[in-house]
Design an enzyme around this catalytic site. Sequence first.
Site, mmCIF file in Angstrom:
data_model
loop_
_atom_site.group_PDB
_atom_site.id
_atom_site.type_symbol
_atom_site.label_atom_id
_atom_site.label_comp_id
_atom_site.label_asym_id
_atom_site.label_seq_id
_atom_site.Cartn_x
_atom_site.Cartn_y
_atom_site.Cartn_z
ATOM 1 N N LEU A 173 19.180 62.081 -27.684
ATOM 2 C CA LEU A 173 20.081 62.962 -28.459
ATOM 3 C C LEU A 173 20.930 63.806 -27.849
ATOM 4 O O LEU A 173 21.988 64.243 -27.789
ATOM 5 C CB LEU A 173 19.044 63.421 -29.627
ATOM 6 N N ASN A 174 20.125 64.820 -27.300
ATOM 7 C CA ASN A 174 20.374 65.711 -26.265
ATOM 8 C C ASN A 174 21.428 66.945 -26.752
ATOM 9 O O ASN A 174 21.438 68.027 -26.030
ATOM 10 C CB ASN A 174 21.316 65.086 -25.044
ATOM 11 N N SER B 203 15.807 52.668 -24.269
ATOM 12 C CA SER B 203 16.293 53.961 -24.647
ATOM 13 C C SER B 203 17.779 53.686 -24.494
ATOM 14 O O SER B 203 18.367 53.239 -23.569
ATOM 15 C CB SER B 203 15.805 54.740 -23.516
ATOM 16 N N GLU C 288 17.212 51.393 -8.611
ATOM 17 C CA GLU C 288 15.782 52.213 -8.498
ATOM 18 C C GLU C 288 14.756 51.647 -9.698
ATOM 19 O O GLU C 288 15.369 51.574 -10.918
ATOM 20 C CB GLU C 288 16.068 53.627 -8.191
ATOM 21 N N CYS D 265 23.778 63.624 -15.830
ATOM 22 C CA CYS D 265 23.097 62.325 -15.121
ATOM 23 C C CYS D 265 23.827 62.093 -14.066
ATOM 24 O O CYS D 265 25.028 61.596 -13.826
ATOM 25 C CB CYS D 265 22.861 61.421 -16.082
ATOM 26 N N CYS E 232 14.214 61.806 -14.491
ATOM 27 C CA CYS E 232 15.266 61.395 -15.351
ATOM 28 C C CYS E 232 16.530 62.046 -14.886
ATOM 29 O O CYS E 232 16.686 63.221 -14.399
ATOM 30 C CB CYS E 232 15.028 62.035 -16.711
ATOM 31 N N CYS F 15 27.537 60.410 -18.327
ATOM 32 C CA CYS F 15 27.092 61.840 -19.108
ATOM 33 C C CYS F 15 26.872 62.838 -18.228
ATOM 34 O O CYS F 15 26.732 62.711 -16.955
ATOM 35 C CB CYS F 15 25.740 61.380 -19.748
ATOM 36 N N GLY G 2 21.570 53.107 -15.742
ATOM 37 C CA GLY G 2 22.368 52.015 -16.710
ATOM 38 C C GLY G 2 21.839 52.263 -18.163
ATOM 39 O O GLY G 2 20.988 53.109 -18.520
ATOM 40 N N GLU G 3 22.855 51.848 -18.971
ATOM 41 C CA GLU G 3 22.874 51.829 -20.316
ATOM 42 C C GLU G 3 22.238 50.369 -21.047
ATOM 43 O O GLU G 3 23.120 49.346 -20.996
ATOM 44 C CB GLU G 3 24.012 52.059 -21.119
HETATM 45 N N1 SAH Z 1 21.306 54.979 -20.682
HETATM 46 C C1 SAH Z 1 20.115 55.228 -21.484
HETATM 47 C C2 SAH Z 1 18.931 55.206 -20.467
HETATM 48 C C3 SAH Z 1 18.951 55.916 -19.014
HETATM 49 S S1 SAH Z 1 18.705 57.706 -19.122
HETATM 50 C C4 SAH Z 1 19.977 56.527 -22.209
HETATM 51 O O1 SAH Z 1 20.848 57.429 -21.976
HETATM 52 O O2 SAH Z 1 18.860 56.633 -22.917
HETATM 53 C C5 SAH Z 1 17.081 57.920 -19.307
HETATM 54 C C6 SAH Z 1 16.862 59.395 -19.967
HETATM 55 O O3 SAH Z 1 17.057 60.573 -19.041
HETATM 56 C C7 SAH Z 1 17.757 59.674 -21.040
HETATM 57 O O4 SAH Z 1 17.171 60.320 -22.298
HETATM 58 C C8 SAH Z 1 18.778 60.910 -20.463
HETATM 59 O O5 SAH Z 1 19.059 61.742 -21.539
HETATM 60 C C9 SAH Z 1 17.836 61.367 -19.508
HETATM 61 N N2 SAH Z 1 18.363 61.957 -18.526
HETATM 62 C C10 SAH Z 1 19.663 61.815 -17.797
HETATM 63 N N3 SAH Z 1 20.004 62.828 -17.051
HETATM 64 C C11 SAH Z 1 18.993 63.681 -16.790
HETATM 65 C C12 SAH Z 1 18.757 65.002 -16.271
HETATM 66 N N4 SAH Z 1 19.469 65.403 -15.404
HETATM 67 N N5 SAH Z 1 17.723 65.557 -16.347
HETATM 68 C C13 SAH Z 1 16.751 65.259 -17.372
HETATM 69 N N6 SAH Z 1 16.742 64.184 -18.320
HETATM 70 C C14 SAH Z 1 17.835 63.283 -17.914
#
Ligand code: SAH
Length: 382
Positions: free
Chosen positions: A236-237, A212, A104, A140, A353, A137, A180-181
């Site tokens: 970072l999270n 990212s 997507e 996600c 996201c 993660c 994806g990463e």
């Molecule tokens: N794998 C890469 C790119 C994809 S995720 C990465 O981790 O950066 C893109 C962004 O969406 C990331 O910053 C991730 O932390 C955020 N994200 C993933 N799941 C989310 C959610 N449930 N709510 C808000 N942001 C989220």
Amino acid sequence: MSNDSNIALNDLTLEDLEKAFLDLGEKRFRAKQAFRRIHHHLARNLDDFTEFSLPLREKLKETNALPLLNCTESSLSSNGTEKYIFESPEEVPGRDGIRKRIFEAVWIVSDNQSGASEEKIRKTLCISSQAGCTLNCTFCATGTLPFIGNLRTYEILDQIYQIMALRAERITNVVFMGMGEPFHNYDNVIRAARILNHPDGLHLAARHITISTAGVVPAIHRFIDEKQPFNLAISLNHPDPEKRKELMDVTKKHSLEELMEAAIRYSRELKRRITFEYIMIPGQNMSEKDLQKLIGIARRVRCKINLIPLNTTLHGWRAPTATEMSRFQNALRQQGILAFNRGSPGKDVDGACGMLALKTMAQAKPSTAKTDSSKISRTSIG
Ligand code: SAH
């Protein structure tokens, strides 16, 4: 049909195209013509390669030298954000037969609160780099899908070209923040970014292209060694090394401290500010202690922090309230830290996201139809 054994003209850099045309017994200058047709004029058909002789066009058609994605569905959010679902012609053998690659992209129009002129409005496309993801993660939704592979360069680029053609408008920014990463598909992602940036392509400024990563540290060092001109964002999270491990498996392989060292090296050597993305999850990473640790991190490196409200409801977690968001943001700002509230455009179409994939699994049924904008089923919500 898989294109792995055939040349896909739209998968190649200009240099590789030159080699490919020489191998076909054609003149080198054909490469530049093809490159401009594909990446500048966004041709979607080999018949549009009008500089090429008919026999050459026929020869290229026979080998399906211009494979394209099929856009099967789009859904429009109330705020103008639109999510597109793509199906690729690349087929991957799986245990239960051939598997389709479905992924997507999300079109995001920035709020025009400052009354910017039409030319200044930011039109960002959030694109996928893999079908599925191996990272897992906890917050996600993409992690819940089976991993069906790295996208080829043309599969990355065609998300952009196709959406521009469907909407008949240009994008200004690209973010690799879809499924994806990106750093698990480093070569294809960098090649796609280089083509986007190329003067004979869309010529998108490198600072308008953001990659990212969840924290694949060796790839960050490679990115710095190669002096890649694109923006780098790190998800970072969590500011605590142990708690981050609980949220993001990748931390078990590459520690938070190693990630910080890479971020510091990025900002020192490339003289650029690193972007940290920080999903706000009440009860997980928003306490006073977390705030102080985050401030500590932000003081170690030239950075800006994008705060993103949690979008999914996995594990019974909830999204933060607007007050919780602004309290956290203000506390960072009072310390002189650049912190922005990135909101969550596209939530009502599962395009925000971490929500990509929520509907894909349920809905995606392989289809053989070629993309035709009149045939895409478009849902409007709100
Ligand atoms: N794998 C890469 C790119 C994809 S995720 C990465 O981790 O950066 C893109 C962004 O969406 C990331 O910053 C991730 O932390 C955020 N994200 C993933 N799941 C989310 C959610 N449930 N709510 C808000 N942001 C989220």
